[in-house]
Write a protein that holds these residues in place. Sequence first.
Motif, PDB file in Angstrom:
ATOM      1  N   SER A   4      50.537 -89.007 -15.979  1.00  0.00           N
ATOM      2  CA  SER A   4      50.047 -89.049 -14.599  1.00  0.00           C
ATOM      3  C   SER A   4      49.297 -90.340 -14.289  1.00  0.00           C
ATOM      4  N   ASP A   5      48.865 -91.077 -15.326  1.00  0.00           N
ATOM      5  CA  ASP A   5      48.162 -92.343 -15.119  1.00  0.00           C
ATOM      6  C   ASP A   5      49.116 -93.510 -14.872  1.00  0.00           C
ATOM      7  N   ARG A   6      50.378 -93.306 -15.141  1.00  0.00           N
ATOM      8  CA  ARG A   6      51.346 -94.399 -15.016  1.00  0.00           C
ATOM      9  C   ARG A   6      51.687 -94.648 -13.550  1.00  0.00           C
ATOM     10  N   PRO A   7      51.841 -95.920 -13.179  1.00  0.00           N
ATOM     11  CA  PRO A   7      52.232 -96.207 -11.790  1.00  0.00           C
ATOM     12  C   PRO A   7      53.682 -95.791 -11.546  1.00  0.00           C
ATOM     13  N   THR A   8      53.979 -95.467 -10.302  1.00  0.00           N
ATOM     14  CA  THR A   8      55.351 -95.075  -9.964  1.00  0.00           C
ATOM     15  C   THR A   8      56.259 -96.296  -9.993  1.00  0.00           C
ATOM     16  N   SER A   9      57.549 -96.047 -10.128  1.00  0.00           N
ATOM     17  CA  SER A   9      58.506 -97.157 -10.148  1.00  0.00           C
ATOM     18  C   SER A   9      58.502 -97.877  -8.803  1.00  0.00           C
ATOM     19  N   ALA A  10      58.242 -97.166  -7.712  1.00  0.00           N
ATOM     20  CA  ALA A  10      58.175 -97.805  -6.392  1.00  0.00           C
ATOM     21  C   ALA A  10      57.024 -98.816  -6.362  1.00  0.00           C
ATOM     22  N   TRP A  11      55.877 -98.453  -6.927  1.00  0.00           N
ATOM     23  CA  TRP A  11      54.737 -99.371  -6.946  1.00  0.00           C
ATOM     24  C   TRP A  11      55.028-100.587  -7.822  1.00  0.00           C
ATOM     25  N   VAL A  12      55.649-100.368  -8.972  1.00  0.00           N
ATOM     26  CA  VAL A  12      55.991-101.473  -9.867  1.00  0.00           C
ATOM     27  C   VAL A  12      56.956-102.427  -9.167  1.00  0.00           C
ATOM     28  N   ASN A  13      57.987-101.883  -8.532  1.00  0.00           N
ATOM     29  CA  ASN A  13      58.949-102.726  -7.811  1.00  0.00           C
ATOM     30  C   ASN A  13      58.275-103.471  -6.661  1.00  0.00           C
ATOM     31  N   PHE A  14      57.406-102.798  -5.926  1.00  0.00           N
ATOM     32  CA  PHE A  14      56.665-103.433  -4.837  1.00  0.00           C
ATOM     33  C   PHE A  14      55.832-104.598  -5.366  1.00  0.00           C
ATOM     34  N   SER A  15      55.183-104.400  -6.518  1.00  0.00           N
ATOM     35  CA  SER A  15      54.353-105.453  -7.107  1.00  0.00           C
ATOM     36  C   SER A  15      55.190-106.673  -7.481  1.00  0.00           C
ATOM     37  N   TYR A  16      56.347-106.439  -8.106  1.00  0.00           N
ATOM     38  CA  TYR A  16      57.232-107.550  -8.464  1.00  0.00           C
ATOM     39  C   TYR A  16      57.726-108.288  -7.215  1.00  0.00           C
ATOM     40  N   ILE A  17      58.138-107.532  -6.217  1.00  0.00           N
ATOM     41  CA  ILE A  17      58.655-108.142  -4.983  1.00  0.00           C
ATOM     42  C   ILE A  17      57.569-108.976  -4.309  1.00  0.00           C
ATOM     43  N   CYS A  18      56.345-108.449  -4.244  1.00  0.00           N
ATOM     44  CA  CYS A  18      55.247-109.207  -3.629  1.00  0.00           C
ATOM     45  C   CYS A  18      54.947-110.479  -4.402  1.00  0.00           C
ATOM     46  N   PHE A  19      54.971-110.395  -5.721  1.00  0.00           N
ATOM     47  CA  PHE A  19      54.706-111.575  -6.543  1.00  0.00           C
ATOM     48  C   PHE A  19      55.765-112.647  -6.292  1.00  0.00           C
ATOM     49  N   VAL A  20      57.026-112.261  -6.350  1.00  0.00           N
ATOM     50  CA  VAL A  20      58.112-113.231  -6.146  1.00  0.00           C
ATOM     51  C   VAL A  20      58.052-113.794  -4.730  1.00  0.00           C
ATOM     52  N   ALA A  21      57.808-112.955  -3.745  1.00  0.00           N
ATOM     53  CA  ALA A  21      57.734-113.429  -2.355  1.00  0.00           C
ATOM     54  C   ALA A  21      56.595-114.418  -2.169  1.00  0.00           C
ATOM     55  N   SER A  22      55.440-114.141  -2.767  1.00  0.00           N
ATOM     56  CA  SER A  22      54.312-115.059  -2.601  1.00  0.00           C
ATOM     57  C   SER A  22      54.580-116.393  -3.283  1.00  0.00           C
ATOM     58  N   VAL A  23      55.201-116.366  -4.457  1.00  0.00           N
ATOM     59  CA  VAL A  23      55.536-117.623  -5.142  1.00  0.00           C
ATOM     60  C   VAL A  23      56.530-118.417  -4.305  1.00  0.00           C
ATOM     61  N   LEU A  24      57.535-117.740  -3.762  1.00  0.00           N
ATOM     62  CA  LEU A  24      58.528-118.435  -2.935  1.00  0.00           C
ATOM     63  C   LEU A  24      57.907-119.010  -1.663  1.00  0.00           C
ATOM     64  N   MET A  25      57.008-118.262  -1.036  1.00  0.00           N
ATOM     65  CA  MET A  25      56.385-118.759   0.198  1.00  0.00           C
ATOM     66  C   MET A  25      55.477-119.958  -0.072  1.00  0.00           C
ATOM     67  N   VAL A  26      54.673-119.876  -1.113  1.00  0.00           N
ATOM     68  CA  VAL A  26      53.798-121.012  -1.428  1.00  0.00           C
ATOM     69  C   VAL A  26      54.637-122.203  -1.880  1.00  0.00           C
ATOM     70  N   GLY A  27      55.650-121.937  -2.706  1.00  0.00           N
ATOM     71  CA  GLY A  27      56.535-123.024  -3.141  1.00  0.00           C
ATOM     72  C   GLY A  27      57.247-123.674  -1.968  1.00  0.00           C
ATOM     73  N   GLY A  28      57.724-122.858  -1.038  1.00  0.00           N
ATOM     74  CA  GLY A  28      58.369-123.413   0.160  1.00  0.00           C
ATOM     75  C   GLY A  28      57.402-124.215   1.003  1.00  0.00           C
ATOM     76  N   GLY A  29      56.168-123.733   1.103  1.00  0.00           N
ATOM     77  CA  GLY A  29      55.151-124.474   1.853  1.00  0.00           C
ATOM     78  C   GLY A  29      54.844-125.810   1.211  1.00  0.00           C
ATOM     79  N   ILE A  30      54.764-125.835  -0.095  1.00  0.00           N
ATOM     80  CA  ILE A  30      54.514-127.102  -0.800  1.00  0.00           C
ATOM     81  C   ILE A  30      55.697-128.044  -0.610  1.00  0.00           C
ATOM     82  N   PHE A  31      56.918-127.509  -0.713  1.00  0.00           N
ATOM     83  CA  PHE A  31      58.111-128.334  -0.544  1.00  0.00           C
ATOM     84  C   PHE A  31      58.179-128.924   0.863  1.00  0.00           C
ATOM     85  N   ALA A  32      57.718-128.186   1.872  1.00  0.00           N
ATOM     86  CA  ALA A  32      57.820-128.628   3.262  1.00  0.00           C
ATOM     87  C   ALA A  32      56.678-129.555   3.685  1.00  0.00           C
TER      88      ALA A  32
END
Length: 88
Positions: A4-32
């Motif tokens: 019951s202490d383990r995070p749900t797969s939806a939360w884990v996927n959300f965390s990965y997606i947010c991490f990748v999205a933030s890296v892409l947005m900051v990287g795109g901002g630096i590139f631009a």
Amino acid sequence: MTHSDRPTSAWVNFSYICFVASVLMVGGGIFALPLDWWTRAYFAMGMGMLIQSCLTLAKTVRDLHESNRMINRIEEARTEKLLSAERA
């Protein structure tokens, strides 16, 4: 950690997606940025180091937490053993 202490797969996927999205947005901002390539490369290097240090810090905090949990379990077991020996 119980099931019951383990995070749900939806939360884990959300965390990965947010991490990748933030890296892409900051990287795109630096590139631009309207700067020389070496200045953008310096900012990108700083972003990479920030990501690495965040991951290292998260792992260290988790490891300390797990270590404290193990120490507490050992101390509880010792206390239980002492109490059961006194009762006998």
